[in-house]
Design an enzyme around this catalytic site. Structure first.
Site, short mmCIF file in Angstrom:
data_model
loop_
_atom_site.label_atom_id
_atom_site.label_comp_id
_atom_site.label_asym_id
_atom_site.label_seq_id
_atom_site.Cartn_x
_atom_site.Cartn_y
_atom_site.Cartn_z
N HIS A 307 46.46 36.72 35.29
CA HIS A 307 46.15 38.09 35.67
C HIS A 307 47.44 38.81 35.98
CE1 HIS A 307 44.36 41.49 37.75
NE2 HIS A 307 43.25 41.17 37.12
N ASP A 364 36.77 36.82 34.60
CA ASP A 364 36.01 36.63 33.37
C ASP A 364 35.79 35.17 33.00
OD1 ASP A 364 35.53 39.26 32.77
OD2 ASP A 364 37.57 39.54 32.01
#
Ligand code: ACO
Length: 428
Positions: A307, A364
């Site tokens: 991320h 996700d």
């Protein structure tokens, strides 16, 4: 005393104020940089070090894995609030009273019809069209059916635009799906909650009743809350950027949907499940795929890992992982890709490549497994993300307009040819 940053260029010193946020984040305020230095700018591809705005909506600390909406911890909101309450909180800044929430829901329901002519536009899309493209187009097309521009100085105008998009967007999302699977484009039921009604709009068959499954409603509610805002990510920055030209709310959201579609952003949830399926079909050898992810000659990346901001566990991933176990258990679903996902996570957390680069599962990594258990098909995963992110986009657009932010227009450092003379085509 306020802090100052000093910059030295060619022996000359320039001072810039350091601004500090309510969570003690510091930023060098370079608004006067070009003017005071005679045109020096900054370069920061991907805006890894650049704050594009001041915002009071979402606080995120990637080092410590903290996410808060308007000061409330994501863990507490996911456990205690419902999606519409969180939407209200994000957009208007405070949790609603019972009366405010009821009115908000009633106003949204009153705006949930979509012009019948929109169905003609949907008809024009091939069935194979990706629902994100359909959704982005339809959201933009809404302007044609609701052409009055929003007077952002009028609280009433602003409110009406907000409930309009919150009412129509779930219908468009459900219709994008129904078109794809050949179901008639239909409405839900105003007696149901926002999330419950969305599920009914998605799955109601032309014949037979639709029965609500509380486990599915609660799980989706939670997933939407976890996706509802994430400060200045790619799609949100897009919404603010497009809106900064004073383009309207609907087209700004439409642009945000396009940005969310990419596999490095919202599209990762679809990419994760496709990756996990691929690994399963290839015999379930997680080690092989770990090696591929680490091989710089191989374009393969472990989707759902890493991320831009979280360099510690994504707090949303923790909640979703727990939820995946619960939902699959409650629904009696045994999905082998959940085991593959857990295996990959375990290996990655013990592997120096991932540990050194601080690559952890993101929001996700497990969400697709829950969507699938709910009966939501893979190509609808990213539209589900969009549905969840809608209140965040709205809140950020509203904040940007209310703060009267200037048009977004970054600078560049030109690295092309210097001035040269035009050669006629015969001389080239
Ligand atoms: N698999 C393998 N290696 C990775 C991964 C991954 N998923 N993510 C990052 N790396 C490596 C990079 O190759 C790079 O290695 P290097 O330093 O040896 O060159 C290092 O980690 C840093 O990666 P960057 O790409 O520079 O990090 P950036 O902050 O630009 O990218 C991103 C973040 C796009 C999320 C990236 O981690 C990625 O592509 N992940 C997979 C896609 C994904 O899951 N996206 C969803 C993000 S969450 C969201 O948008 C809702």
């Amino acid at each position: 005393m306020s802090k100052i940053a000093t910059l030295e260029i060619d022996g000359k010193k320039y001072e810039f104020p350091i601004t500090t946020g309510t969570e003690n984040e510091s930023a060098i305020d370079i608004k006067a940089l070009r003017a005071s230095t005679g045109g020096v700018t900054t370069i920061d591809p991907g805006y890894k070090n650049t704050g594009s705005c001041e915002s009071a909506i979402t606080f995120l600390n990637g080092e410590e894995g903290i996410l808060r909406y308007r000061g409330y911890a994501i863990e507490e909101l996911a456990e205690k609030a419902d999606f519409l309450e969180v939407a209200y909180l994000l957009i208007f800044g405070e949790l609603p009273t019972k009366e405010q929430l009821d009115k908000f829901h009633t106003d949204i329901k009153a705006q949930s019809h979509v012009d019948e002519d929109v169905k003609k536009i949907i008809d024009g899309f091939p069935k194979s069209a990706h629902p994100m493209g359909v959704l982005s187009s339809l959201t933009s097309a809404l302007v044609a059916f609701n052409p009055s521009s929003v007077n952002v100085d009028s609280e009433e105008d602003m409110y009406n635009a907000i409930v309009r998009i919150l009412g129509k967007f779930p219908v468009l999302t459900a219709w994008a799906y129904r078109k794809r699977v050949g179901l008639p484009l239909d409405y839900g039921d105003d007696n149901l909650g926002y999330v419950e009604n969305f599920l009914k709009m998605m799955f109601k068959k032309p014949s037979g009743d639709y029965t609500t499954n509380k486990v599915v409603v609660d799980a989706l509610d939670k997933l939407l809350i976890l996706h509802a805002d994430h400060e200045q990510n790619c799609s949100t920055s897009t919404v603010r950027m497009v809106g900064s030209s004073h383009a309207g709310l609907f087209v700004s959201i439409s642009a945000g949907i396009a940005a969310l579609w990419g596999p490095l952003h919202g599209g990762a949830n679809q990419a994760v499940i496709e990756m996990l399926e691929g690994i399963k079909e290839d015999g379930g050898d997680t080690k092989k795929y770990m090696a591929k992810a680490k091989d710089k000659q191989d374009p393969f990346r472990l989707m759902g890992f890493g991320h831009r901001v979280y360099k510690n566990f994504d707090p949303r991933a923790k909640i979703i992982k727990k939820s995946a176990d619960e939902v699959l258990g409650d629904l009696g679903v045994d999905d082998p890709v959940l085991d593959i996902a857990k295996g990959l996570e375990k290996e990655a957390l013990e592997d120096s490549y991932f540990v050194d680069r601080k690559l952890y599962p993101n929001v996700d990594f497990y969400s697709g497994i829950i969507y699938r258990a709910m009966g939501i098909p893979v190509e609808m995963f990213t539209p589900m993300f969009a549905l969840g992110r809608l209140p965040g986009w709205i809140a950020q657009w509203r904040e940007m307009r209310l703060r009267k932010e200037p048009i977004g227009r970054p600078r560049q450092v030109y690295i092309g040819e210097n001035l040269r003379s035009f050669k006629k085509i015969d001389n080239r």
